[in-house]
Scaffold this motif. Structure first.
Motif, PDB file in Angstrom:
ATOM      1  N   GLY A 186     -16.031  -6.697   4.669  1.00  0.00           N
ATOM      2  CA  GLY A 186     -17.474  -6.519   4.918  1.00  0.00           C
ATOM      3  C   GLY A 186     -18.366  -7.197   3.892  1.00  0.00           C
ATOM      4  N   LEU A 242     -23.569  -4.240  -9.143  1.00  0.00           N
ATOM      5  CA  LEU A 242     -22.252  -3.910  -8.566  1.00  0.00           C
ATOM      6  C   LEU A 242     -21.245  -3.650  -9.676  1.00  0.00           C
ATOM      7  N   ILE A 281     -25.088  -0.892  10.386  1.00  0.00           N
ATOM      8  CA  ILE A 281     -23.689  -1.101  10.824  1.00  0.00           C
ATOM      9  C   ILE A 281     -23.553  -0.792  12.316  1.00  0.00           C
ATOM     10  N   ARG A 306      -6.050  -7.981  10.512  1.00  0.00           N
ATOM     11  CA  ARG A 306      -7.041  -8.712   9.722  1.00  0.00           C
ATOM     12  C   ARG A 306      -7.409 -10.026  10.426  1.00  0.00           C
ATOM     13  N   ILE A 326     -16.734   2.055  -4.765  1.00  0.00           N
ATOM     14  CA  ILE A 326     -15.481   2.694  -4.336  1.00  0.00           C
ATOM     15  C   ILE A 326     -14.618   2.918  -5.562  1.00  0.00           C
ATOM     16  N   GLY A 364     -18.402   0.918   5.597  1.00  0.00           N
ATOM     17  CA  GLY A 364     -19.519   0.016   5.334  1.00  0.00           C
ATOM     18  C   GLY A 364     -20.828   0.690   4.984  1.00  0.00           C
ATOM     19  N   ARG A 397       0.851  -1.190   0.000  1.00  0.00           N
ATOM     20  CA  ARG A 397       0.000   0.000   0.000  1.00  0.00           C
ATOM     21  C   ARG A 397       0.886   1.240   0.000  1.00  0.00           C
ATOM     22  N   THR A 425      -5.975  -7.668   1.111  1.00  0.00           N
ATOM     23  CA  THR A 425      -6.709  -6.466   1.544  1.00  0.00           C
ATOM     24  C   THR A 425      -8.148  -6.484   1.030  1.00  0.00           C
TER      25      THR A 425
HETATM   26  C1  HEM Z   1     -20.949  -2.946  -1.704  1.00  0.00           C
HETATM   27  C2  HEM Z   1     -20.289  -2.680  -0.617  1.00  0.00           C
HETATM   28  C3  HEM Z   1     -18.794  -2.633  -0.466  1.00  0.00           C
HETATM   29  C4  HEM Z   1     -17.802  -2.475  -1.398  1.00  0.00           C
HETATM   30  C5  HEM Z   1     -17.962  -2.318  -2.902  1.00  0.00           C
HETATM   31  C6  HEM Z   1     -16.540  -2.509  -0.696  1.00  0.00           C
HETATM   32  C7  HEM Z   1     -15.291  -2.400  -1.308  1.00  0.00           C
HETATM   33  C8  HEM Z   1     -14.085  -2.532  -0.661  1.00  0.00           C
HETATM   34  C9  HEM Z   1     -12.797  -2.500  -1.307  1.00  0.00           C
HETATM   35  C10 HEM Z   1     -12.564  -2.268  -2.784  1.00  0.00           C
HETATM   36  C11 HEM Z   1     -11.860  -2.699  -0.344  1.00  0.00           C
HETATM   37  C12 HEM Z   1     -10.358  -2.828  -0.572  1.00  0.00           C
HETATM   38  C13 HEM Z   1      -9.540  -1.627  -0.147  1.00  0.00           C
HETATM   39  C14 HEM Z   1      -8.093  -1.775  -0.567  1.00  0.00           C
HETATM   40  O1  HEM Z   1      -7.814  -1.747  -1.745  1.00  0.00           O
HETATM   41  O2  HEM Z   1      -7.232  -1.910   0.270  1.00  0.00           O
HETATM   42  C15 HEM Z   1     -12.548  -2.829   0.912  1.00  0.00           C
HETATM   43  C16 HEM Z   1     -11.921  -3.037   2.123  1.00  0.00           C
HETATM   44  C17 HEM Z   1     -12.600  -3.099   3.311  1.00  0.00           C
HETATM   45  N1  HEM Z   1     -13.969  -3.050   3.511  1.00  0.00           N
HETATM   46 FE1  HEM Z   1     -15.360  -2.949   2.068  1.00  0.00          FE
HETATM   47  N2  HEM Z   1     -16.780  -2.662   0.639  1.00  0.00           N
HETATM   48  C18 HEM Z   1     -18.140  -2.759   0.821  1.00  0.00           C
HETATM   49  C19 HEM Z   1     -18.809  -2.930   2.023  1.00  0.00           C
HETATM   50  C20 HEM Z   1     -18.205  -3.028   3.242  1.00  0.00           C
HETATM   51  C21 HEM Z   1     -18.894  -3.167   4.500  1.00  0.00           C
HETATM   52  C22 HEM Z   1     -20.411  -3.286   4.660  1.00  0.00           C
HETATM   53  C23 HEM Z   1     -17.941  -3.170   5.467  1.00  0.00           C
HETATM   54  C24 HEM Z   1     -18.095  -3.276   6.966  1.00  0.00           C
HETATM   55  C25 HEM Z   1     -19.156  -3.341   7.648  1.00  0.00           C
HETATM   56  C26 HEM Z   1     -16.645  -3.070   4.817  1.00  0.00           C
HETATM   57  C27 HEM Z   1     -15.430  -3.087   5.474  1.00  0.00           C
HETATM   58  C28 HEM Z   1     -14.207  -3.130   4.844  1.00  0.00           C
HETATM   59  C29 HEM Z   1     -12.952  -3.253   5.557  1.00  0.00           C
HETATM   60  C30 HEM Z   1     -12.772  -3.371   7.062  1.00  0.00           C
HETATM   61  C31 HEM Z   1     -11.937  -3.242   4.589  1.00  0.00           C
HETATM   62  C32 HEM Z   1     -10.423  -3.330   4.824  1.00  0.00           C
HETATM   63  C33 HEM Z   1      -9.914  -4.724   4.542  1.00  0.00           C
HETATM   64  C34 HEM Z   1      -8.417  -4.813   4.717  1.00  0.00           C
HETATM   65  O3  HEM Z   1      -7.714  -3.842   4.563  1.00  0.00           O
HETATM   66  O4  HEM Z   1      -7.952  -5.921   5.038  1.00  0.00           O
HETATM   67  N3  HEM Z   1     -16.846  -2.977   3.472  1.00  0.00           N
HETATM   68  N4  HEM Z   1     -13.915  -2.734   0.695  1.00  0.00           N
END
Ligand code: HEM
Length: 522
Positions: free
Chosen positions: A469, A384, A205, A147, A390, A323, A118, A465
Motif C-alpha cells: 500500500g 514516519l 480505502i 502478491r 506498525i 491501510g 513467516r 512481503t
Molecule cells: C504509513 C502507512 C503504512 C505502513 C507504515 C505500512 C506498513 C506495512 C508493513 C511493515 C508491512 C509488512 C508486513 C510483514 O512484515 O509481512 C505491510 C504489508 C502490507 N501492507 Fe502496509 N503499511 C501502510 C499502509 C498501507 C496501506 C494504505 C495499504 C493498503 C491500502 C497497505 C497494505 C498492505 C498489504 C496488502 C501488505 C501485505 C504485503 C505482503 O504480504 O506481500 N499498507 N505494511
C-alpha cells in the motif's frame, strides 16, 4: 496356558491399570503430577539451554507470559525499544522468541532470497481461521502468487482514478472542517482530529476498493461500530500471536457451526468487520456472473487478475484494516510532531506559502508537485521514522538448518520478532535519533542519506512481503498536510496531554482535540 499369562505384557498393563480402577482420583492426581514434572523439567531445560547466549528479562526464558504482559500494557513499542537497548541488538523475550533492532539482520531476514519464513505469529491475523489473506499467508509460493495477483491493484496501475479519488476525499474532509469546525477569537470548537482522520482514511480505502466511500466523514461517526469493534477485539486477539495454541483451538472450534457464528466475523453481522464483509459481498455480487459490472477499482483489479469471490472479500476487508489504521496513525503522529515544533511548523508553512505564491502547486496539490517540496518530503520521512505505525512483532522463523548472528548460533525454528521502533532509533541517524528533526534529511552527504534511507524504508517492511500500500499511503501523506496548512492554523487544545495513544501493535489514538482557525492571508 491363557494368552495373558503367556505374554506377561497384559498382566503388566493390568497391574498398571489396577490402581486406576481401584483408586481413580489418586491415579489421576499421580498422572497429573508426572505430566507437570515433565513440563517443568522441559520448561527449565528450554529456559536454560535453548538460546542461552541471548540475554533478556530473566523470566521471559521460561514463559511466553512476559510477551503477553508486555502486549497487554498498551506500551509494547517503547518496552521493546528499552529491551534491545538494555540487552543488545538481538534479545531474548520468550522461551523460543528473540527480538531484533539490528537493521542489517532485519534486511537479511526479510530479503527476497532469505530462507526465513513467516512464523505462526501470522496465523493470528487471519479474519477467518480457515482462509488466509495476503498479510497472513505463510506459504512462500502461495504468498508470491497472491502478491502477483494483487500488486497492480495496490500500485494503482489498474486504477486510473487513484489520485482523483484521494483528492475528492481530502477536499471533502477539508470542506467539512471549513463549514463546521472553525474556531474563532470568540470561541473554540474542539475537534478530535484523531478520530476524524481515521474516518477519512476508511473512506479513502473503501472508495478505492469498491468505487464509493463508506461515508464515515459524511456521517461524522464510526459507522457499524467498525473501529470500536477492532478496538475491543485487538487487545484480546493480539495474545493469539503469542499463545499459538489459541489459534489451533479457534480453528477447531470454528468447525462447529454454532461456535463459528460467535467466533468468526460473518457477512451477516450487524457491526464490525463482519458488517464490512457484508457490504463488500453486496458489491462483489455485482462483479461476478453473466452481467458482471466491470469497474476500474481495486476490486475490479483483483477480480481481473483471478481472485475468486471469497478471496476478494477477505482481501478487501484486510486492506481496510491494514491501510486505514496505519495511514491514520502516520497522519496523526506527524500532525502532533508538527504542531509541537514551532520551528518545523513555520518552515513548512513558509514552503507551502512560497509554492502557492509562485503558482507551483494546484488546489488540491498533485503528488508530483508535493514531491518537489523538499521540506515537506523531509517532514514525511522524519515523521514516519519517529513514529512507525506498525509495531507488531511479525515474527519470522529461522530456517531448519539454523543461522548465525555475530558468531552465535540461532537454532532452526526460533522465532525472531522485529522491533519496528527500535530499528528507527539506530545510530545511523546521528546522536539525536529520538528527536523529530526533518533537517537530518536535508544534508549534502549522499552516502549518509543512502544509509539512513536503507534503515528508514524498513518501516514498510522489506523484500517479498514489503507493504503493497506504499503508493496509496504516500499519496495521502503528500496531500493532507498541504491541504490543511495552506488554509488553517492548528493548535492542541490541551498541550499538557495532547492525545491518548495506546499501542497494541497498531495504535489506538483518541482525544487529540485541536483548535482549528482560518489562516490570515499571507
Ligand atoms: C504509513 C502507512 C503504512 C505502513 C507504515 C505500512 C506498513 C506495512 C508493513 C511493515 C508491512 C509488512 C508486513 C510483514 O512484515 O509481512 C505491510 C504489508 C502490507 N501492507 Fe502496509 N503499511 C501502510 C499502509 C498501507 C496501506 C494504505 C495499504 C493498503 C491500502 C497497505 C497494505 C498492505 C498489504 C496488502 C501488505 C501485505 C504485503 C505482503 O504480504 O506481500 N499498507 N505494511
Amino acid at each position: 496356558m491363557p494368552k495373558e499369562q503367556a505374554t506377561g505384557e497384559v498382566s503388566l498393563s493390568k497391574t498398571l491399570l489396577l490402581p486406576l480402577s481401584a483408586r481413580p482420583i489418586e491415579a489421576l492426581v499421580a498422572i497429573l503430577c508426572i505430566l507437570l514434572a515433565v513440563y517443568t523439567i522441559d520448561t527449565f531445560r528450554t529456559g536454560l539451554f535453548h538460546l542461552q547466549h541471548f540475554r533478556g528479562p530473566w523470566w521471559s526464558r521460561y514463559t511466553r507470559l512476559w510477551i503477553c504482559k508486555t502486549l497487554a500494557s498498551g506500551n509494547s513499542a517503547q518496552i521493546f525499544v528499552d529491551i534491545n537497548k538494555k540487552y543488545g541488538p538481538v534479545a531474548r523475550i520468550g522461551p523460543n522468541n528473540l527480538i531484533t533492532d539490528d537493521p542489517e539482520f532485519t534486511r537479511r531476514i526479510l530479503a527476497a532470497r532469505s530462507h526465513y519464513t513467516r512464523g505462526p505469529w501470522f496465523d493470528s491475523i487471519k479474519i477467518n481461521p480457515h482462509i488466509s489473506n495476503i498479510v497472513s499467508e505463510r506459504h512462500p509460493g502461495k504468498h508470491n502468487h497472491l502478491r502477483y495477483q494483487m500488486s497492480a491493484g495496490y500500485a494503482g496501475k489498474d486504477i486510473p482514478d487513484l489520485e482523483s479519488t484521494i483528492d475528492e476525499r481530502i477536499v471533502d474532509f477539508v470542506r467539512r472542517i471549513e463549514q463546521d469546525w472553525l474556531s474563532t477569537v470568540e470561541g473554540t470548537k474542539s475537534f478530535d482530529i484523531a478520530r476524524r482522520i481515521q474516518y477519512l482514511t476508511v473512506d479513502i480505502i473503501t472508495h478505492l476498493s469498491f468505487g464509493k466511500p463508506l461515508g464515515f466523514v459524511e456521517a461524522d461517526t464510526d459507522k457499524f461500530n467498525f473501529l470500536a469493534t477492532i478496538e475491543t477485539q485487538l487487545p484480546i486477539v493480539q495474545h493469539f500471536s503469542v499463545i499459538l495454541e489459541l489459534n489451533t483451538w479457534l480453528s477447531r472450534a470454528a468447525n462447529i457451526k454454532w461456535l463459528r457464528k460467535i467466533l468468526v466475523p460473518s457477512h451477516t453481522d450487524k457491526t464490525g468487520i463482519g458488517m464490512i464483509m457484508g457490504l463488500s459481498q453486496q458489491v462483489i455480487k455485482t462483479r461476478f456472473g453473466q452481467h458482471a459490472e466491470k469497474k476500474k477499482d481495486m476490486l475490479g483489479s483483483f477480480i481481473s487478475r483471478g481472485l475468486d469471490a471469497t478471496e476478494v472479500e477477505m482481501e478487501i476487508s484486510i486492506s481496510l484494516v491494514a491501510g486505514s489504521d496505519t495511514t491514520a496513525t502516520a497522519m496523526r503522529s506527524m500532525l502532533l510532531s508538527l504542531i509541537s515544533n514551532p520551528r518545523v511548523y513555520s518552515r513548512l508553512i513558509e514552503e507551502i506559502d512560497g509554492a502557492v505564491a509562485r503558482g507551483a502547486i494546484s488546489s488540491p496539490i498533485t503528488e508530483e508537485e508535493a514531491k518537489r517540496l523538499p521540506y515537506l518530503q523531509a517532514v514525511i520521512k522524519e515523521g514516519l521514522r519517529r513514529f512507525p505505525p506498525i509495531t507488531q512483532l511479525r515474527e519470522r522463523m529461522v530456517p531448519p538448518e539454523g543461522d548465525w548472528y555475530n558468531g552465535t548460533f540461532v537454532p532452526g525454528g526460533t522465532f525472531v520478532g522485529l522491533n519496528a521502533w527500535g530499528l528507527q532509533l539506530n545510530s545511523v541517524f546521528g546522536d539525536d535519533p529520538e528527536v523529530f528533526r526533518p533537517e537530518r534529511w536535508l544534508i549534502e552527504d549522499k552516502e549518509r542519506l543512502q544509509k539512513m534511507g536503507q534503515v528508514q524504508e524498513l518501516i514498510f517492511g522489506y523484500g517479498t512481503t514489503r507493504c503493497l500500500g506504499i503508493p496509496i499511503a504516500m499519496m495521502n501523506l503528500n496531500k493532507i498536510f498541504v491541504e490543511l496548512f495552506r488554509r488553517f492554523d492548528i493548535q492542541a487544545v490541551n498541550p499538557q496531554k495532547p492525545w491518548t495513544s495506546i499501542c497494541y501493535g497498531i495504535f489506538f489514538q483518541k482525544d487529540f482535540n485541536v483548535r482549528i482557525t482560518r489562516r490570515a492571508p499571507a
